[in-house]
Motif scaffolding. Structure first.
Motif, PDB file in Angstrom:
ATOM      1  N   ASN A 291       0.886  -1.334  -0.822  1.00 39.86           N
ATOM      2  CA  ASN A 291      -0.236  -0.069  -0.093  1.00 39.86           C
ATOM      3  C   ASN A 291       0.966   0.879   0.026  1.00 39.86           C
ATOM      4  O   ASN A 291      -0.222   2.054   0.962  1.00 39.86           O
ATOM      5  N   ILE A 292       1.781   1.049  -1.129  1.00 42.77           N
ATOM      6  CA  ILE A 292       2.708   2.363  -0.977  1.00 42.77           C
ATOM      7  C   ILE A 292       1.764   3.883  -1.251  1.00 42.77           C
ATOM      8  O   ILE A 292       2.175   5.302  -1.302  1.00 42.77           O
ATOM      9  N   GLU A 293       0.653   3.645  -1.710  1.00 44.21           N
ATOM     10  CA  GLU A 293      -0.041   4.555  -2.417  1.00 44.21           C
ATOM     11  C   GLU A 293      -0.510   5.605  -1.437  1.00 44.21           C
ATOM     12  O   GLU A 293      -0.422   7.093  -1.655  1.00 44.21           O
ATOM     13  N   LYS A 294      -0.072   4.859   0.243  1.00 40.95           N
ATOM     14  CA  LYS A 294      -1.340   5.575   1.219  1.00 40.95           C
ATOM     15  C   LYS A 294       1.021   6.560   1.861  1.00 40.95           C
ATOM     16  O   LYS A 294       0.251   6.752   3.309  1.00 40.95           O
ATOM     17  N   GLY A 319       1.402   6.299  -5.925  1.00 41.66           N
ATOM     18  CA  GLY A 319       0.415   7.418  -5.097  1.00 41.66           C
ATOM     19  C   GLY A 319       1.121   8.222  -4.411  1.00 41.66           C
ATOM     20  O   GLY A 319       0.564   9.166  -3.502  1.00 41.66           O
ATOM     21  N   ALA A 320       2.384   7.725  -4.032  1.00 46.46           N
ATOM     22  CA  ALA A 320       2.551   8.517  -2.843  1.00 46.46           C
ATOM     23  C   ALA A 320       3.587   9.325  -2.983  1.00 46.46           C
ATOM     24  O   ALA A 320       3.596  10.294  -4.192  1.00 46.46           O
ATOM     25  N   LYS A 321       2.975  10.616  -2.353  1.00 47.54           N
ATOM     26  CA  LYS A 321       2.241  11.719  -1.669  1.00 47.54           C
ATOM     27  C   LYS A 321       4.327  12.415  -1.971  1.00 47.54           C
ATOM     28  O   LYS A 321       4.213  13.840  -3.131  1.00 47.54           O
ATOM     29  N   LYS A 322       5.116  12.030  -1.613  1.00 46.72           N
ATOM     30  CA  LYS A 322       6.353  12.410  -1.707  1.00 46.72           C
ATOM     31  C   LYS A 322       7.171  11.508  -2.026  1.00 46.72           C
ATOM     32  O   LYS A 322       7.971  10.828  -1.219  1.00 46.72           O
ATOM     33  N   THR A 323       8.930  12.102  -2.330  1.00 45.34           N
ATOM     34  CA  THR A 323       9.470  11.182  -2.935  1.00 45.34           C
ATOM     35  C   THR A 323      10.933  11.907  -2.334  1.00 45.34           C
ATOM     36  O   THR A 323      11.096  12.952  -3.228  1.00 45.34           O
ATOM     37  N   ILE A 324      12.061  10.930  -1.788  1.00 43.84           N
ATOM     38  CA  ILE A 324      13.493  11.243  -1.333  1.00 43.84           C
ATOM     39  C   ILE A 324      14.396  10.521  -1.619  1.00 43.84           C
ATOM     40  O   ILE A 324      14.031   9.621  -1.630  1.00 43.84           O
ATOM     41  N   ALA A 325      15.262  10.841  -2.672  1.00 43.18           N
ATOM     42  CA  ALA A 325      16.327   9.796  -2.799  1.00 43.18           C
ATOM     43  C   ALA A 325      17.388  10.049  -3.116  1.00 43.18           C
ATOM     44  O   ALA A 325      17.710  11.077  -2.918  1.00 43.18           O
ATOM     45  N   LYS A 326      18.444   9.110  -1.973  1.00 44.52           N
ATOM     46  CA  LYS A 326      20.088   9.520  -1.932  1.00 44.52           C
ATOM     47  C   LYS A 326      20.838   8.726  -3.137  1.00 44.52           C
ATOM     48  O   LYS A 326      20.550   7.876  -3.897  1.00 44.52           O
ATOM     49  N   ILE A 327      21.768   9.249  -3.072  1.00 43.29           N
ATOM     50  CA  ILE A 327      22.255   9.435  -4.430  1.00 43.29           C
ATOM     51  C   ILE A 327      23.786   9.866  -4.145  1.00 43.29           C
ATOM     52  O   ILE A 327      24.208  10.614  -3.533  1.00 43.29           O
ATOM     53  N   LYS A 328      24.588   8.496  -4.611  1.00 45.94           N
ATOM     54  CA  LYS A 328      26.212   8.604  -4.527  1.00 45.94           C
ATOM     55  C   LYS A 328      26.547   9.825  -5.989  1.00 45.94           C
ATOM     56  O   LYS A 328      27.260  10.673  -5.775  1.00 45.94           O
ATOM     57  N   ARG A 329      26.221   9.994  -7.608  1.00 41.71           N
ATOM     58  CA  ARG A 329      26.884  10.760  -8.167  1.00 41.71           C
ATOM     59  C   ARG A 329      26.151  12.313  -8.020  1.00 41.71           C
ATOM     60  O   ARG A 329      24.461  11.995  -8.526  1.00 41.71           O
ATOM     61  N   ALA A 330      26.096  12.697  -7.902  1.00 40.19           N
ATOM     62  CA  ALA A 330      25.790  13.928  -7.514  1.00 40.19           C
ATOM     63  C   ALA A 330      26.194  14.723  -9.239  1.00 40.19           C
ATOM     64  O   ALA A 330      24.662  16.086  -9.273  1.00 40.19           O
ATOM     65  N   ASP A 331      25.938  14.411  -9.954  1.00 43.93           N
ATOM     66  CA  ASP A 331      26.259  14.883 -11.731  1.00 43.93           C
ATOM     67  C   ASP A 331      24.850  14.814 -11.455  1.00 43.93           C
ATOM     68  O   ASP A 331      24.777  15.153 -12.979  1.00 43.93           O
ATOM     69  N   ILE A 332      24.259  13.513 -11.657  1.00 44.24           N
ATOM     70  CA  ILE A 332      22.804  13.054 -12.443  1.00 44.24           C
ATOM     71  C   ILE A 332      21.224  13.445 -10.947  1.00 44.24           C
ATOM     72  O   ILE A 332      21.045  13.707 -12.107  1.00 44.24           O
TER      73      ILE A 332
END
Length: 453
Positions: A291-294, A319-332
């Motif tokens: 139920n990720i949409e919640k 349907g997730a309201k907001k997303t955050i991603a951790k990224i190693k490559r700052a250029d992307i």
């Protein structure tokens, strides 16, 4: 001041770049020959190829006359040994990047006092703390506090239906806030009254903490609450994040998805109020079943950039309201923001910012490094006898790229305008682009000669 930077990765490069831009004597020690050549060609610093844990290399770099050593290689042990050696040579300030919690999480002593290193910084913990701030303030991209919490700085995105779209700043009622910067197409500017607000602009806004909800509402942004948080990855960052939220008793339902069954069981046993699920977070069917949409917030913090990207896109689509991603490559990072991921965080950039914030402190109360352009929000006290004291702001010739965001006097927050007068010992929050930082310090320093730090 002479500084030695050990490790010329993203973090080391950022620190060396800032210090060298201030005409400081900087020596970079780097083991990799190719990386060492790149630094030598790019920055105006001395570069020595070798190991920072070698006493002979440290002496070659001038450790006996150095005031600061910053060890930020990928190897915890090397960083700690380098700092311990530097202390034996009498170096005043030592900073080490240490990722392994077994080295720093002692039950009875602070790791700094135990090892004799002035600052030990953990990239995963720094990242988790940054995400925790967003969990508590989900309507904005970033938040910082000043003057013992009385003043707040937020970064936000102007929504398409904001009532201030296409309005000039001079036409806004800014009696309760100051827009210290606008970021548009990845370019940071200090706005004037003629500047127009556009949809998608990133605004840095400073206001009295008690007024911030009203300020955001006037811009079409309403306070939200994270009730359901999903964390993908039970590694160090994910585990730190859950611990922080549990420790601070933030009222949020936490669900963690971890692919490694053994790790999932270990983390589940360590957390008291978080649900840990064994599964593949990039599996569409799993995310649907959970139920990720919640989810009010979906945070992907695995060690795989591709998984973090893919899972955030799937979660957003579900349907997730907001997303955050951790990224190693700052250029992307800019690319990921363009394709719909709400917030992208780089542990390396956050670590560099945290180290820069530490080494800038002196008579300055605090420093916050903002954005890719390394702008700074300085918090300090106006000194009697300085150029600015006793004058209205409109009478002070401010360097380009700087603005006073707030004044605190006798515990009261003042949102400044052109008629505001600077008085001795006023606590000031001043935003500045890198090229104007030293000009700003001269305005508020007695005699205009002594550095604020």
């Amino acid at each position: 001041m002479k500084s030695i930077i050990i490790g010329a990765g993203k973090v080391g490069f950022s620190i060396a770049q800032l210090l060298s831009s201030e005409n400081q004597d900087v020596v970079v020690i780097e083991q990799d020959e190719e990386r060492a050549k790149l630094i030598e060609e790019t920055l105006d610093v001395q570069v020595i190829q070798g190991s920072g844990a070698s006493w002979s290399i440290l002496e070659m770099a001038g450790v006996k006359s150095a005031e600061m050593v910053v060890a930020v290689t990928e190897y915890d042990e090397l960083n700690m040994i380098a700092c311990l050696l530097a202390k034996q040579y009498g170096v005043k300030t030592t900073i080490a990047r240490v990722r392994n919690p077994e080295y720093v999480e002692t039950p009875h002593f602070s790791p700094e006092s135990l090892l004799g290193i002035d600052l030990i910084i953990n990239p995963e913990r720094v990242t988790a703390e940054e995400i925790a701030k967003i969990v508590k303030n989900p309507e904005v991209l970033d938040v910082e506090y000043y003057a013992d919490g009385k003043v707040q700085l937020v970064e936000l995105v102007v929504p398409d239906k904001s009532p201030v779209i296409n309005m000039q700043l001079r036409d806004l009622d800014t009696s309760k806030y100051v827009i210290v910067s606008i970021v548009r197409k990845h370019k940071m500017i200090v706005p004037s009254g003629n500047d127009v607000i556009k949809p998608g602009d990133h605004l840095y806004i400073m206001a009295n903490t008690n007024d911030m909800a009203e300020v955001l509402k006037s811009l079409g942004i309403y306070r939200k609450k994270v009730e359901h948080l999903t964390i993908l990855g039970a590694g160090r960052t994910g585990c730190y994040l859950a611990h922080i939220l549990e420790r601070e008793k933030i009222p949020v339902n936490i669900k963690i998805i971890e692919k490694n069954e053994k790790r999932a069981r270990e983390v589940s046993a360590r957390l008291k109020h978080s649900l840990v699920i064994h599964g593949d977070g990039s599996d569409l069917e799993l995310l649907e079943n959970e139920n990720i949409e919640k989810s009010d917030l979906f945070v992907a913090v695995t060690d795989d950039d591709k998984i973090n990207l893919l899972s955030c896109l799937i979660a957003k689509n579900l349907g997730a309201k907001k997303t955050i991603a951790k990224i190693k490559r700052a250029d992307i990072m800019p690319l990921m923001e363009q394709i719909g991921i709400d917030i992208v965080l780089s542990p390396r950039i956050l670590t560099a910012g945290a180290i820069l914030k530490y080494i800038r402190k002196g008579n300055v109360v605090s420093v916050t490094v903002l954005g890719d352009e390394r702008a700074e929000l300085l918090e300090f006290f106006a000194q009697a006898g300085s150029v600015a004291v006793g004058k209205e702001l409109k009478r002070i010739k401010f360097p380009s790229g700087s603005v006073v965001g707030a004044i605190v006097r006798n515990g009261q927050v003042i949102i400044p305008n052109g008629n505001s007068v600077i008085k001795p010992n006023d606590q000031l929050m001043v935003f500045s682009l890198p090229h104007s930082i030293h000009k700003v310090e001269k305005i508020f320093t007695s005699g205009g000669k002594n550095s604020l730090w």
